[in-house]
Design a protein around this motif. Sequence first.
Motif, PDB file in Angstrom:
ATOM      1  N   PRO A 146     -23.205 -36.553  70.386  1.00  0.00           N
ATOM      2  CA  PRO A 146     -22.990 -37.953  70.778  1.00  0.00           C
ATOM      3  C   PRO A 146     -21.638 -38.767  70.059  1.00  0.00           C
ATOM      4  O   PRO A 146     -21.493 -38.495  68.644  1.00  0.00           O
ATOM      5  CB  PRO A 146     -24.353 -38.738  70.308  1.00  0.00           C
ATOM      6  CG  PRO A 146     -25.173 -37.435  70.168  1.00  0.00           C
ATOM      7  CD  PRO A 146     -24.553 -36.180  69.926  1.00  0.00           C
ATOM      8  N   LYS A 147     -21.046 -39.353  70.697  1.00  0.00           N
ATOM      9  CA  LYS A 147     -19.892 -40.135  70.184  1.00  0.00           C
ATOM     10  C   LYS A 147     -19.746 -41.259  71.317  1.00  0.00           C
ATOM     11  O   LYS A 147     -19.539 -40.852  72.481  1.00  0.00           O
ATOM     12  CB  LYS A 147     -18.742 -39.196  69.763  1.00  0.00           C
ATOM     13  CG  LYS A 147     -17.702 -40.205  69.206  1.00  0.00           C
ATOM     14  CD  LYS A 147     -16.474 -39.288  68.576  1.00  0.00           C
ATOM     15  CE  LYS A 147     -15.417 -39.995  67.929  1.00  0.00           C
ATOM     16  NZ  LYS A 147     -14.494 -39.220  67.484  1.00  0.00           N
ATOM     17  N   ALA A 148     -19.495 -42.522  70.760  1.00  0.00           N
ATOM     18  CA  ALA A 148     -19.161 -43.436  71.977  1.00  0.00           C
ATOM     19  C   ALA A 148     -17.705 -43.806  72.268  1.00  0.00           C
ATOM     20  O   ALA A 148     -17.055 -43.783  70.951  1.00  0.00           O
ATOM     21  CB  ALA A 148     -19.959 -44.944  71.313  1.00  0.00           C
ATOM     22  N   TYR A 149     -17.388 -43.970  73.401  1.00  0.00           N
ATOM     23  CA  TYR A 149     -16.146 -44.399  73.776  1.00  0.00           C
ATOM     24  C   TYR A 149     -16.174 -45.393  74.567  1.00  0.00           C
ATOM     25  O   TYR A 149     -17.218 -45.678  75.632  1.00  0.00           O
ATOM     26  CB  TYR A 149     -15.485 -43.228  74.786  1.00  0.00           C
ATOM     27  CG  TYR A 149     -15.280 -41.990  73.785  1.00  0.00           C
ATOM     28  CD1 TYR A 149     -13.958 -41.921  72.692  1.00  0.00           C
ATOM     29  CD2 TYR A 149     -15.999 -41.058  73.512  1.00  0.00           C
ATOM     30  CE1 TYR A 149     -13.711 -40.760  71.930  1.00  0.00           C
ATOM     31  CE2 TYR A 149     -15.714 -39.919  72.606  1.00  0.00           C
ATOM     32  CZ  TYR A 149     -14.607 -39.919  71.968  1.00  0.00           C
ATOM     33  OH  TYR A 149     -14.451 -38.530  71.353  1.00  0.00           O
ATOM     34  N   ARG A 150     -15.223 -46.152  74.558  1.00  0.00           N
ATOM     35  CA  ARG A 150     -15.135 -47.544  75.615  1.00  0.00           C
ATOM     36  C   ARG A 150     -14.457 -47.185  76.955  1.00  0.00           C
ATOM     37  O   ARG A 150     -13.662 -46.606  77.007  1.00  0.00           O
ATOM     38  CB  ARG A 150     -14.319 -48.805  74.943  1.00  0.00           C
ATOM     39  CG  ARG A 150     -14.958 -49.170  73.564  1.00  0.00           C
ATOM     40  CD  ARG A 150     -14.027 -50.293  73.207  1.00  0.00           C
ATOM     41  NE  ARG A 150     -12.564 -49.786  72.596  1.00  0.00           N
ATOM     42  CZ  ARG A 150     -11.724 -50.563  72.653  1.00  0.00           C
ATOM     43  NH1 ARG A 150     -11.836 -51.863  72.429  1.00  0.00           N
ATOM     44  NH2 ARG A 150     -10.424 -49.930  72.065  1.00  0.00           N
ATOM     45  N   GLU A 195     -24.170 -39.646  78.938  1.00  0.00           N
ATOM     46  CA  GLU A 195     -25.074 -40.345  78.162  1.00  0.00           C
ATOM     47  C   GLU A 195     -24.615 -40.016  76.404  1.00  0.00           C
ATOM     48  O   GLU A 195     -24.427 -40.787  75.674  1.00  0.00           O
ATOM     49  CB  GLU A 195     -26.505 -40.015  78.290  1.00  0.00           C
ATOM     50  CG  GLU A 195     -27.344 -40.382  79.411  1.00  0.00           C
ATOM     51  CD  GLU A 195     -28.675 -39.818  79.761  1.00  0.00           C
ATOM     52  OE1 GLU A 195     -28.727 -38.985  78.829  1.00  0.00           O
ATOM     53  OE2 GLU A 195     -29.282 -40.099  80.745  1.00  0.00           O
ATOM     54  N   ARG A 196     -24.136 -38.846  76.379  1.00  0.00           N
ATOM     55  CA  ARG A 196     -23.740 -38.499  74.953  1.00  0.00           C
ATOM     56  C   ARG A 196     -22.529 -39.292  74.515  1.00  0.00           C
ATOM     57  O   ARG A 196     -22.317 -39.598  73.386  1.00  0.00           O
ATOM     58  CB  ARG A 196     -23.148 -36.901  74.853  1.00  0.00           C
ATOM     59  CG  ARG A 196     -24.501 -36.171  75.208  1.00  0.00           C
ATOM     60  CD  ARG A 196     -25.679 -35.877  74.238  1.00  0.00           C
ATOM     61  NE  ARG A 196     -26.570 -35.240  74.502  1.00  0.00           N
ATOM     62  CZ  ARG A 196     -27.116 -33.973  74.493  1.00  0.00           C
ATOM     63  NH1 ARG A 196     -25.897 -33.218  74.102  1.00  0.00           N
ATOM     64  NH2 ARG A 196     -27.958 -33.253  74.912  1.00  0.00           N
ATOM     65  N   ASP A 240     -11.041 -43.510  74.668  1.00  0.00           N
ATOM     66  CA  ASP A 240     -11.497 -44.723  75.334  1.00  0.00           C
ATOM     67  C   ASP A 240     -10.541 -44.757  76.857  1.00  0.00           C
ATOM     68  O   ASP A 240      -9.561 -44.200  76.583  1.00  0.00           O
ATOM     69  CB  ASP A 240     -11.084 -46.060  74.744  1.00  0.00           C
ATOM     70  CG  ASP A 240     -11.914 -46.113  73.290  1.00  0.00           C
ATOM     71  OD1 ASP A 240     -12.909 -45.581  73.352  1.00  0.00           O
ATOM     72  OD2 ASP A 240     -11.248 -46.757  72.532  1.00  0.00           O
ATOM     73  N   GLN A 256     -24.568 -36.372  83.919  1.00  0.00           N
ATOM     74  CA  GLN A 256     -25.406 -37.708  83.603  1.00  0.00           C
ATOM     75  C   GLN A 256     -25.633 -37.283  81.775  1.00  0.00           C
ATOM     76  O   GLN A 256     -25.408 -38.211  81.146  1.00  0.00           O
ATOM     77  CB  GLN A 256     -26.960 -37.506  84.064  1.00  0.00           C
ATOM     78  CG  GLN A 256     -27.930 -38.809  83.597  1.00  0.00           C
ATOM     79  CD  GLN A 256     -28.003 -39.951  84.244  1.00  0.00           C
ATOM     80  OE1 GLN A 256     -27.424 -40.047  85.690  1.00  0.00           O
ATOM     81  NE2 GLN A 256     -27.591 -41.044  83.741  1.00  0.00           N
ATOM     82  N   GLN A 264     -21.757 -42.331  76.013  1.00  0.00           N
ATOM     83  CA  GLN A 264     -21.901 -43.653  76.323  1.00  0.00           C
ATOM     84  C   GLN A 264     -20.983 -44.164  77.431  1.00  0.00           C
ATOM     85  O   GLN A 264     -20.572 -45.291  77.518  1.00  0.00           O
ATOM     86  CB  GLN A 264     -21.965 -44.881  75.160  1.00  0.00           C
ATOM     87  CG  GLN A 264     -22.986 -44.170  73.880  1.00  0.00           C
ATOM     88  CD  GLN A 264     -23.260 -45.417  72.777  1.00  0.00           C
ATOM     89  OE1 GLN A 264     -22.629 -46.339  72.940  1.00  0.00           O
ATOM     90  NE2 GLN A 264     -23.642 -45.070  71.711  1.00  0.00           N
ATOM     91  N   ALA A 265     -20.826 -43.246  78.392  1.00  0.00           N
ATOM     92  CA  ALA A 265     -19.935 -43.227  79.329  1.00  0.00           C
ATOM     93  C   ALA A 265     -20.877 -43.554  80.642  1.00  0.00           C
ATOM     94  O   ALA A 265     -21.667 -43.441  80.760  1.00  0.00           O
ATOM     95  CB  ALA A 265     -19.098 -42.116  79.570  1.00  0.00           C
TER      96      ALA A 265
END
Length: 311
Positions: free
Chosen positions: A122-126, A155-156, A101, A151, A158-159
Amino acid sequence: MILVEAARLYYEHNLSQQAIAQRLKISRPGVSRLLQKARDKGIVEITIHDPSQRGTRLESQLRERFSLKRVSVVPTNPDYSKLQQNLGRAAVRFIEENAADNLILGVSWGTTLQEVARQVKPKAYRNMIVVQLNGGISRAEYDTHASEIAQTIGERFQAIPYLLPLPAVVSDPQVKQAILSDKNISRTLSLARQATVALFTVGSFSWESVLVKADYFEPEEVQSLLDRQAVGDICSRILDREGRICSPELDSRTIGIELSDLKQKEFSVAIAGGKDKLAAIRAGLKGNWFNSLITDEWVARELISEAGENV
């Protein structure tokens, strides 16, 4: 799918290749080829946990000889596309180990970085940011996918991606200063300087270089750079064989992060391999422009051998 079945029987059920061959009614060499193909396609991934982070003997030698923070050495492959896949896989492992994050991740461009983007999972980070480090190539036939790389990685994860839709080199310093006066461009380059992790390739310099073929230089300028022993580039900054900026005048027309800023990163990671890149990698090491290196066994052995050490 026979690839998945062979992989499960071998890695999960611990059957021998001969036993798998009998079960699938194929030859034992055929099983070996299936297992290798499963690894090449990413169906099977092997992770080795090294608590000491020392790595292989070759990686340890490189790290200690050149005072590097991290080194990853991948198998050499005469097929350059396969070598790029190996380099990309190692770079993705590095990203996965360091992604977090609030991270600002800087990336350059090129076919090796394109391979990195392709393999990122894909993995989401804040509040993560992915920022492009330098301008790209404007001629379509030499597309370096500069914006696409930042880009895709953004996207992968979520940044938020910040792009530089600009040429790598402009006609004169005044043009560059006019471009940098734009607040959006200025903000992007500021984020590039703030990035704690930077991933970039090391390019070789010759008449066949992408920057040359894209007509960023007049022929006499290319020859002048070669006469001054230009051997490579990092983020479009041309280096001589000692790792110095080859032409201050050209450097003043180049858009992107300054090499001196790379030295301030927690991790400045060069990703390059193959015989054609040896001189450029060597120059980057002499200039101390990066503190981490992802390369292949042949290059690693050459660098260690040149340093007068046993491999």
